[in-house]
Each structure stands twice: as C-alpha cells, then as structure tokens.
Scaffold this motif. Structure first.
Motif, PDB file in Angstrom:
ATOM      1  N   GLU A  78      23.650  48.352  74.805  1.00 43.39           N
ATOM      2  CA  GLU A  78      23.860  49.039  76.073  1.00 43.39           C
ATOM      3  C   GLU A  78      24.402  50.433  75.841  1.00 43.39           C
ATOM      4  O   GLU A  78      24.514  51.242  76.747  1.00 43.39           O
ATOM      5  N   GLN A  79      24.836  50.661  74.656  1.00 42.14           N
ATOM      6  CA  GLN A  79      25.371  51.976  74.358  1.00 42.14           C
ATOM      7  C   GLN A  79      24.894  52.374  72.978  1.00 42.14           C
ATOM      8  O   GLN A  79      24.840  51.552  72.061  1.00 42.14           O
ATOM      9  N   GLU A  80      24.588  53.632  72.858  1.00 40.88           N
ATOM     10  CA  GLU A  80      24.015  54.120  71.617  1.00 40.88           C
ATOM     11  C   GLU A  80      25.110  54.355  70.588  1.00 40.88           C
ATOM     12  O   GLU A  80      26.219  54.751  70.929  1.00 40.88           O
ATOM     13  N   ALA A  81      24.795  54.112  69.330  1.00 41.31           N
ATOM     14  CA  ALA A  81      25.774  54.392  68.269  1.00 41.31           C
ATOM     15  C   ALA A  81      25.641  55.848  67.853  1.00 41.31           C
ATOM     16  O   ALA A  81      25.297  56.173  66.721  1.00 41.31           O
ATOM     17  N   ALA A  82      25.917  56.718  68.799  1.00 40.14           N
ATOM     18  CA  ALA A  82      25.780  58.144  68.523  1.00 40.14           C
ATOM     19  C   ALA A  82      26.925  58.598  67.614  1.00 40.14           C
ATOM     20  O   ALA A  82      27.981  57.977  67.604  1.00 40.14           O
ATOM     21  N   PRO A  83      26.713  59.688  66.862  1.00 41.35           N
ATOM     22  CA  PRO A  83      27.769  60.156  65.960  1.00 41.35           C
ATOM     23  C   PRO A  83      29.103  60.372  66.677  1.00 41.35           C
ATOM     24  O   PRO A  83      30.147  60.022  66.154  1.00 41.35           O
ATOM     25  N   GLU A  84      29.040  60.901  67.917  1.00 39.45           N
ATOM     26  CA  GLU A  84      30.332  61.161  68.564  1.00 39.45           C
ATOM     27  C   GLU A  84      31.023  59.850  68.937  1.00 39.45           C
ATOM     28  O   GLU A  84      32.241  59.747  68.914  1.00 39.45           O
ATOM     29  N   THR A  85      30.210  58.829  69.244  1.00 39.03           N
ATOM     30  CA  THR A  85      30.815  57.527  69.529  1.00 39.03           C
ATOM     31  C   THR A  85      31.473  56.971  68.266  1.00 39.03           C
ATOM     32  O   THR A  85      32.582  56.438  68.305  1.00 39.03           O
ATOM     33  N   VAL A  86      30.758  57.131  67.154  1.00 42.12           N
ATOM     34  CA  VAL A  86      31.312  56.634  65.895  1.00 42.12           C
ATOM     35  C   VAL A  86      32.599  57.383  65.559  1.00 42.12           C
ATOM     36  O   VAL A  86      33.604  56.782  65.175  1.00 42.12           O
ATOM     37  N   ASN A  87      32.571  58.681  65.760  1.00 45.55           N
ATOM     38  CA  ASN A  87      33.784  59.452  65.478  1.00 45.55           C
ATOM     39  C   ASN A  87      34.934  59.027  66.376  1.00 45.55           C
ATOM     40  O   ASN A  87      36.081  58.954  65.941  1.00 45.55           O
ATOM     41  N   LEU A  88      34.593  58.743  67.631  1.00 47.28           N
ATOM     42  CA  LEU A  88      35.623  58.280  68.548  1.00 47.28           C
ATOM     43  C   LEU A  88      36.206  56.959  68.054  1.00 47.28           C
ATOM     44  O   LEU A  88      37.421  56.759  68.031  1.00 47.28           O
ATOM     45  N   LEU A  89      35.322  56.075  67.602  1.00 50.00           N
ATOM     46  CA  LEU A  89      35.794  54.794  67.101  1.00 50.00           C
ATOM     47  C   LEU A  89      36.639  54.970  65.850  1.00 50.00           C
ATOM     48  O   LEU A  89      37.623  54.269  65.648  1.00 50.00           O
ATOM     49  N   LEU A  90      36.274  55.935  65.031  1.00 52.60           N
ATOM     50  CA  LEU A  90      37.092  56.206  63.841  1.00 52.60           C
ATOM     51  C   LEU A  90      38.477  56.678  64.260  1.00 52.60           C
ATOM     52  O   LEU A  90      39.485  56.291  63.670  1.00 52.60           O
ATOM     53  N   ARG A  91      38.508  57.500  65.266  1.00 54.72           N
ATOM     54  CA  ARG A  91      39.820  57.936  65.760  1.00 54.72           C
ATOM     55  C   ARG A  91      40.609  56.733  66.266  1.00 54.72           C
ATOM     56  O   ARG A  91      41.815  56.630  66.061  1.00 54.72           O
ATOM     57  N   ALA A  92      39.880  55.852  66.938  1.00 52.24           N
ATOM     58  CA  ALA A  92      40.537  54.656  67.454  1.00 52.24           C
ATOM     59  C   ALA A  92      41.112  53.830  66.307  1.00 52.24           C
ATOM     60  O   ALA A  92      42.201  53.266  66.412  1.00 52.24           O
ATOM     61  N   VAL A  93      40.380  53.784  65.199  1.00 47.51           N
ATOM     62  CA  VAL A  93      40.877  53.054  64.030  1.00 47.51           C
ATOM     63  C   VAL A  93      42.189  53.682  63.559  1.00 47.51           C
ATOM     64  O   VAL A  93      43.157  52.986  63.250  1.00 47.51           O
ATOM     65  N   ASP A  94      42.228  55.000  63.550  1.00 54.91           N
ATOM     66  CA  ASP A  94      43.462  55.688  63.152  1.00 54.91           C
ATOM     67  C   ASP A  94      44.621  55.310  64.071  1.00 54.91           C
ATOM     68  O   ASP A  94      45.737  55.069  63.624  1.00 54.91           O
ATOM     69  N   ILE A  95      44.312  55.301  65.357  1.00 50.82           N
ATOM     70  CA  ILE A  95      45.356  54.957  66.328  1.00 50.82           C
ATOM     71  C   ILE A  95      45.866  53.546  66.064  1.00 50.82           C
ATOM     72  O   ILE A  95      47.071  53.296  66.003  1.00 50.82           O
TER      73      ILE A  95
END
Lengths: 687, 173
Positions: A78-95
């Motif tokens: 339902e949602q694309e694994a776009a680079p910005e989404t991945v980067n957002l998720l990486l940030r989330a991992v940091d958090i």
C-alpha cells in the motif's frame, strides 16, 4: 508471586538492540521493497513494540507503533518503499535506539526529535491513506466538525466513536485470550457499551463444551480513540475471530468526550526533560558493555572440558591413595602419575583456550554499523559508493573490539569523505562513477588484520613530505622513502593541520587513530597510490590478556619478551661490536647500527659490565625502533597470561606487566618500546 | 583468628576499641589495624622490579595476583636483616581513593594482638627526622612496652607508590 522482571528487561533491551541492527541492515539492503525483507523488518519492529509494551516502556511502544503501521503498509504494497521512506525509517531506527538507550541507562531520548520523526511518519501515513483505503474517516462525516480533523494515523479527533463487532471463534479461549481483558482495555479508551449476543449458544447442555467460546459481542466505544488503537487491542486474536470495526454514525452527542483517559497514540509525546541520549549511527554505540552473549556451543565445550578435568583429578587422587596403600607398586604408579599429569596439562591448556575463546566475538558487531554510516555520508556528499564487507565472522577479543569502533569509524569516514571522488570527477578520471570501499578482516599469524581499501583519489606522497618539512616534522636533509612518507599522516603535527587535510585529502585525527590502535597493542599502516586509491592496514593482537612470549635469562632473573617483538637472536661477532662516545655499544647488523642494551644495568640491578667476547643478543623492535638486548640465556617459548602490575602497585617503566611462570614465580614482561626509549636516553633516570 | 577478631569487636567489653596486630622490627614493636590484615605468609624470594627504591623488594604471586613486597626495616632506614625461614610477610589491604591494593610487608616476626581504645593512643612526638610521622596513628603502652601504631594507608599510600611516577608518565599506555 512476584517475578523479578529486571532480568527480562535486560534481555528485552539486548534483543531490541539486535533487532534494530537487523532492521537497519535490512533497510539498507531494501531494494525496491522485497516483501521478504520487509517482513523481516516488520517483525523486528513488531517484537520491539510488543516487548516495550510488556515492560512498560510506553513511549517506545507508542513510537514503534507508527513505524510498524508504516512498515505494514509497505509490505502490503500500500505504500512504496521510496528512498525517502527508507531514510525516514532509518531515522526512526535511530530514535528507537536512543529511546532504548534511555530506557537502559535511565536518560531520556530527545523529545523534540522523537516528536519530529513521529510527525513525519504520521504525515507519511496520511499521504498514503486515501490511496490505500486504510482505515478512513467516515465518508459522510455527519457532524461537520469531525471531518476536518479526521486522521486515521492517530492525531486529533476521530469520529464520535466506533462500533466493534467481535465474533470470536469457538477456540479463542484455548489460546489464553480473554475477551473480558480486552474489553477492559477498550474501556480505557472511551465510553464502552457492550451488547452480548448469545445466538450461538448450544441448545442442550450435552453439546456445551465449557472450553469453547459461544458468545459474540457488539461493542460501542465512544470517545476519540483511533481505529489503530482498537485494532491493537484485538491484535493477538486477529486470526481467531471475526472483527468488524465501523465508525459510529455521528450523533449529536456531547462533542467533548475528554473525560476518557488520555490514550497513548495521541500524538502527544510524553513531556519529558530533554536530557538527550541520542544514539545515532556513530560512536555512541561503541560504549563498553559489561555483559556479552556467548555462543552456546562454546559453553558446552567448556562444560565438557571441566568434566574431563574432574575425571583426571579423580584419577590422580586414586593414584595417590594406591601409593599410600601399597608403596611397593611405586614404579607402576609413577608411570600412571605421569600419564595423569600429561592429561591434566592437556585439559588445562584446552580449558584455557576455550575460556579465552569466550571473550572472542565476531567482528561483524563492529562492521555492521558501516553500511548505514556509508549510506548516510555518501547521500550527504552526493557520492555513489558501494561498501563491501568481508570476513565479518573473524573473531576478535571483546575488549579489543569495543575499542576498535571509533578508530574504524574515523577511517571509513575518511575514505568516504576524502578518498572517494564525486561521480563527475570519477568519470573524468576514467573510473566507474560508483566508488568502492572495502572493509575486510582476517587472521594472519597471531594477529587480526583489518583492511580499509578505497579506489578513490589516493594521496600524494610528495605533497605530504613537503608539508611535513614545512611543519618541521621532517628535517630538510632527512630522506624518506615513499612508504615512510605516507606514514607521516599519523604524525600529530601534520595531521591536525587543516591545510594538509585539504591538500592531501586526509588527516584530521589520524594521530588519534594511531594512538588508539597502539593502545590496543596493534599498529596501523597506510599505502596509497595517487589516482588509484588507498589502503589502511590495522594489525591487532587476538587478545589482550594472553600472548606468545620468549623466556630469557638476564642475570638471575627470568624475563618474558613478546615473541612478536623479536626480530632475531644472534651470537655477537667481535668485529660487529662498535662503540660510540666510548660507552655506548652499538651492534652492526647488516646495514644497521643497533644500540646494545644492558638490561641488568638499565634496571638498576647491576653495574654496567663490558660486553663479553661472545655475547647473546636478542634484537627486538617496537615503534620502528630496534634494540639489541644482552641476554645470558634463551629459555623456552610459551604462552603467557599478562597480568598488570598496576592492580596492587603501579606501572613500571620498561615493563609491560608480569606473568606467572610454571613454578609460581613472577616474571616481568619486557616493554620493548619503553626500553628503546630508555636506551635513547629520553627517560634519563635509567642512565 | 579472623573470627575471634570480629567477635571481640562486637563484644561490649571491647566496644570502642580497635584491635591491632603487632610485629617486631629490630626489637621494636609496631601495630597495624587487624582488619586490614589479609594473611600472613612466610618469606619467599620476590621478583625484583626495575628502578625502584631498595625497600620495594619486588613482586610475588599470591594466588594469581601480583603483589608488591615492601621491607619495613629498609623503609624506616633501619639496619637490613637477613631473610630466614622465620621471616614473615604480612599481607595488608591498603585503601586509598576508594582503591584497594594488597601489599606485603616484610617484618622480623609477628608478635601479639591487642585491643586498644582510641583514648589510649598518645599522639606521636615530633621525631624530626627524615622519617615523617604522618603515618603514625599514635603510641600505645602495653606492659611497659611502647607500640607504634601505624596508619598503613598513609605509610603504603600513593607517596610510596608514586615516588617514581614521573617516569611512568612517559611510559606508553
């Protein structure tokens, strides 16, 4: 019955950190949304959320929930694994990492950043929502006010409430789920009305199985709970019930239902003081930890060996008893005793090796952070870089590994930052646009070798030399070959000069890197070819507490010298012994003059004595300095356990600690570098 | 013996009193806080350490631990003695800056255990010699004998250990 939860919390934290690393690795490897990879990432997030909820880390569980929702949509396509989404998720991992650190060490994660990333994730969810047909606001939006503020992701007000049709399958109870508990949780989310439907109840008592669930419920939950929150309540029974959640038809009820307890995923991050405990991709993770995970196989091996040791011990006891009873059998028993002792020796050695191996951990634990680091920096700099990791399974002492992180980060950062050129520059130089950085670990001899290679622009030795001459590090007439020149980047004076780092493309802090690696008993070397790239080679001892030593006799004392420091041992040739200033003996070994050190005199144990005609010399090298130690005898070689003198005393110049020999005597371990310095007269007291 | 010591510490009769283990150096008697005595060993030849003062005899192995040995006679500038089978080493726990070190002191012989109240300790006179008095806790008199009670944390403290630290600074990590 109270269970000590603390031990489980530790395990949870440890697993979560591992989960995060897994997530990070997989996210970086996520190419276009491979469903299997997404599933793995989702599962990691899911476990963290579950555990965090169980152990009362509300903030973590809440935050992970958003991440999990996003991941869920990604894996459902339902949602694309776009680079910005991945980067957002990486940030989330940091958090999450920061939050877990906070949970472990008692600090607080940076609330502002948590809130920011949350908002971003929610925004992401909102973007996708209409297209994906995920839980949505009521289409009709009966009472005007509600529609405007509708958002399914968990912010603002939802509809007036929800109607939940919950029809458990008959075996729901058997799985340990209890509808009553779920309703209690729902009750916390708003005003709950429950209607029970008994239509499925069997007619006769015979047909009634008390373990089955025959009831179904229709619940009405009024309040501003979100669909997500409700789904969460039913998360564990998803597959064991029919669940329909509909928004309640808006009715003109009192619009303000704020008496309901503040639900969790409500956008408001718990207000906490901002003592930030950020743990992002960098060095914060290198902290020394006092516990470690050990492969069960290693422990089993240990237990086996202890078992053998016990057998050997009882055998020896038996021999001594037999000897007491029947001294006439002396000779036969002595033979048995020898066998037993040989066995004991083998057991002890194996036990030692296996205990040492427990401290050994795969270097992957350090390497794992680099894909992320390289990903981030190259994105920042607009470079295309492919990082290759090799030999991650190479094992290294835990302490060595913990201290290795920061120097390695520095070196890899340098390779990416200064080594690899921008794509255009690479193309212009006829190289592929994507630069290669390789991180490789392997065992060689008694060492662990780590290489960091890049195919970047390399370093210009001539410019380094010119700079070093300007800085006065190299004298105007001093000649250095190419290799020696390159090693100058590790010199403090040179490496901290900004101009040099601009010029040569490397530098800041290389002296610190070298110092750190030296501190671990290792060394680092640079090779580089302009235009072709650079290679840094780090050599480290396998472990800090055991080393291969050569025993030698000087006067009445036995000393140990690290085997690795020995260049060669030789009998002096009279014509090769030279004299400087009438008192400093030098030995001419091939083309080199090496100072001869009289350790007994240097250590204040004897008056300096003239070199006998035929002396035994051990030529040793450390820190690129050679000394020839006068010894009276070379004894055996053996592995020695290094003990520090500082525990009960202090550091003693010229020694690198002490060890205990087979007979229980203490032998000092010689510090060749220190002796070389003392010989050079820098430690004047020795003279 | 350790048990006896702890018992009498809690014994009301000896409350407010400290127990001291005394030892002999050239017919003089010295005492140390018995709670700091870890064990008493026979003399064994230590491994000498380079460039240390003569009163630091070297280090020995005590169950895998490297422990420095200090000759008390030499430390006090007294006549050196011949080490023999009766020479003993008292292992002491020395505490400085929250760090505990174990050190052995070589003495002629171990003497007695005395319970002495803080009030019975007289301040040490000014010896005005090169031997400082900051490590003397006080003087006690038992049966007309004078006993010097030593403060081992000062006597065997950083001053003694760090005497050569200027060199250690220059040594590699």
């Amino acid at each position: 019955m109270s269970i000590d939860m603390a031990q489980f919390v530790d395990a949870f934290l440890e697993e979560s950190f591992e989960g995060l690393e897994r997530m990070e690795t997989e996210l970086l490897a996520l190419d276009g949304g491979d469903p299997e990879t997404l599933n793995t990432i989702f599962r990691c997030a899911h476990s963290i959320k579950g555990g965090a909820g169980t152990f009362g880390f509300g903030a973590i569980s809440e935050f992970t929930h958003g991440v999990e929702t996003l991941l869920d949509r990604m894996r459902n396509g339902e949602q694309e694994a776009a680079p910005e989404t991945v980067n957002l998720l990486l940030r989330a991992v940091d958090i999450l990492r920061a939050q877990l650190h906070a949970a472990r060490d008692g600090g607080e994660a940076d609330a502002a950043e948590v809130a920011e990333v949350r908002t971003l994730i929610e925004a992401h969810l909102d973007d996708a929502a209409p297209a994906a047909g995920v839980p949505n606001a009521p289409a009709n939006g009966g009472s005007g006010g509600d529609t405007a503020s509708d958002s399914s992701g968990g912010g603002g007000n939802g509809p007036r409430g929800w109607r939940i049709q919950f029809r458990p399958h008959a075996d729901l109870m058997r799985t340990g789920n209890d509808p009553l508990r779920m309703f209690e949780v729902l009750e916390e989310l708003g005003r709950l009305t429950v209607h029970c439907e008994t239509d499925r109840l069997p007619d006769s008592a015979e047909a009634f199985d008390p373990e089955d669930c025959y009831l179904a419920w229709t619940l009405e939950l009024e309040g501003d709970a979100t669909r997500d929150q409700i789904e969460e309540v039913f998360e564990w029974v998803e597959d064991e019930c029919d669940l329909v959640i509909d928004p309640l038809e808006a009715a003109p009820v009192a619009p303000d239902e704020s008496s309901a307890p503040e639900p969790g995923a409500d956008g408001a991050t718990p207000a906490r003081p901002e003592t930030a405990a950020k743990g992002s991709g960098g060095s914060a993770r290198g902290a020394e930890s006092s516990s470690m995970r050990v492969n069960t196989g290693k422990i089993d091996a240990l237990i086996d060996m202890v078992g053998e040791l016990v057998i050997t011990q009882s055998m020896l006891t038996d021999i001594s008893e037999q000897l007491e009873e029947d001294p006439s059998q002396m000779e036969a028993q002595i033979e048995r005793l020898r066998t037993g002792l040989a066995e004991l020796e083998r057991n002890t050695r194996e036990l030692q090796e296996s205990v040492m191996s427990i401290r050994m951990v795969p270097i992957a634990q350090v390497f794992n952070r680099f894909p992320r680091l390289v990903h981030d920096i190259s994105a920042q700099l607009g470079k295309q870089i492919e990082l290759t990791l090799k030999g991650e399974a190479t094992e290294i002492d835990k302490t060595v590994m913990e201290h290795l992180g920061d120097p390695l980060v520095h070196l890899v950062r340098n390779a990416v930052d200064h080594g690899i050129e921008l794509p255009e520059a690479r193309a212009a130089a006829g190289k592929p646009e994507t630069g290669q950085v390789t991180l490789e670990a392997f065992h060689r001899g008694g060492n662990v070798v780590i290489e960091i290679r890049d195919d970047g622009k390399g370093m210009d030795a001539d410019r380094i030399l010119a700079k070093a001459r300007d800085a006065g590090i190299v004298g105007p007439n001093q000649q250095l070959d190419r290799h020696e020149t390159l090693q100058l980047v590790f010199e403090p004076g040179l490496s901290t000069a900004d101009q040099v780092s601009d010029l040569s493309g490397r530098g800041v802090g290389m002296d610190v890197v070298k110092k750190n690696i030296r501190g671990l008993g290792g060394n680092v070397e640079l090779e580089s070819e302009p235009g072709k790239g650079s290679r840094l080679t780090i050599r480290l001892p396998l472990t800090l507490s055991i080393m291969d030593g050569q025993l030698l006799k000087i006067g009445d004392e036995t000393f140990v010298i690290p085997l690795i420091a020995i260049v060669e041992s030789l009998q002096t040739l009279p014509e090769s012994v030279k004299q400087a200033f009438g008192k400093l003996p030098l030995y001419r070994l091939r083309d080199e003059y090496i100072p001869i050190v009289d350790l007994a005199a240097m250590f204040g144990r004897a008056e300096p004595s003239p070199l006998p005609e035929q002396a035994l010399l051990v030529v040793a090298e450390a820190d690129d300095q050679r000394v020839a130690l006068r010894v009276d005898d070379l004894l055996g070689q053996q592995q020695v356990v290094i003990k520090t003198l500082e525990t009960n005393f202090r550091k003693v110049p010229g020694t690198a600690g002490a060890t205990i020999l087979g007979d229980g005597q203490v032998a000092l371990i010689l510090d060749v570098a220190g002796i070389a310095r003392m010989a050079a007269g820098r430690d004047t007291r020795a003279a | 013996m350790a048990n006896d010591a702890t018992q009498s510490i809690h014994d009301p009769a000896t409350a407010g009193q400290d127990q001291y283990l005394t030892f002999i150096l050239a017919e003089e008697e010295y005492g140390v806080d018995i709670l700091r005595v870890q064990e008493i060993k026979g003399w064994e030849r230590p491994t000498p350490l380079p460039n240390t003062p003569d009163y630091i005899r070297g280090v020995i192995n005590v169950r895998g631990m490297i422990v420095p040995i200090i000759d008390m006679r030499l430390r006090f500038g007294m006549e050196p003695m011949e080490y023999g089978p009766t020479t003993v080493v008292i292992m002491l726990r020395v505490i400085n800056d929250d760090r505990e070190r174990v050190m052995g002191v070589v003495v002629d012989a171990v003497s007695e255990v005395y319970s002495i109240g803080a009030d019975d300790l007289q301040p040490a006179p000014d010896f005005s010699t090169r031997i400082g008095i900051d490590f003397v806790r006080g003087l006690a008199t038992v049966d007309e004998k004078m006993i010097l009670m030593l403060d081992i944390d000062t006597l065997l403290g950083p001053g003694l250990i760090a005497s050569e630290d200027a060199i250690a600074e220059g040594a590699p990590a």
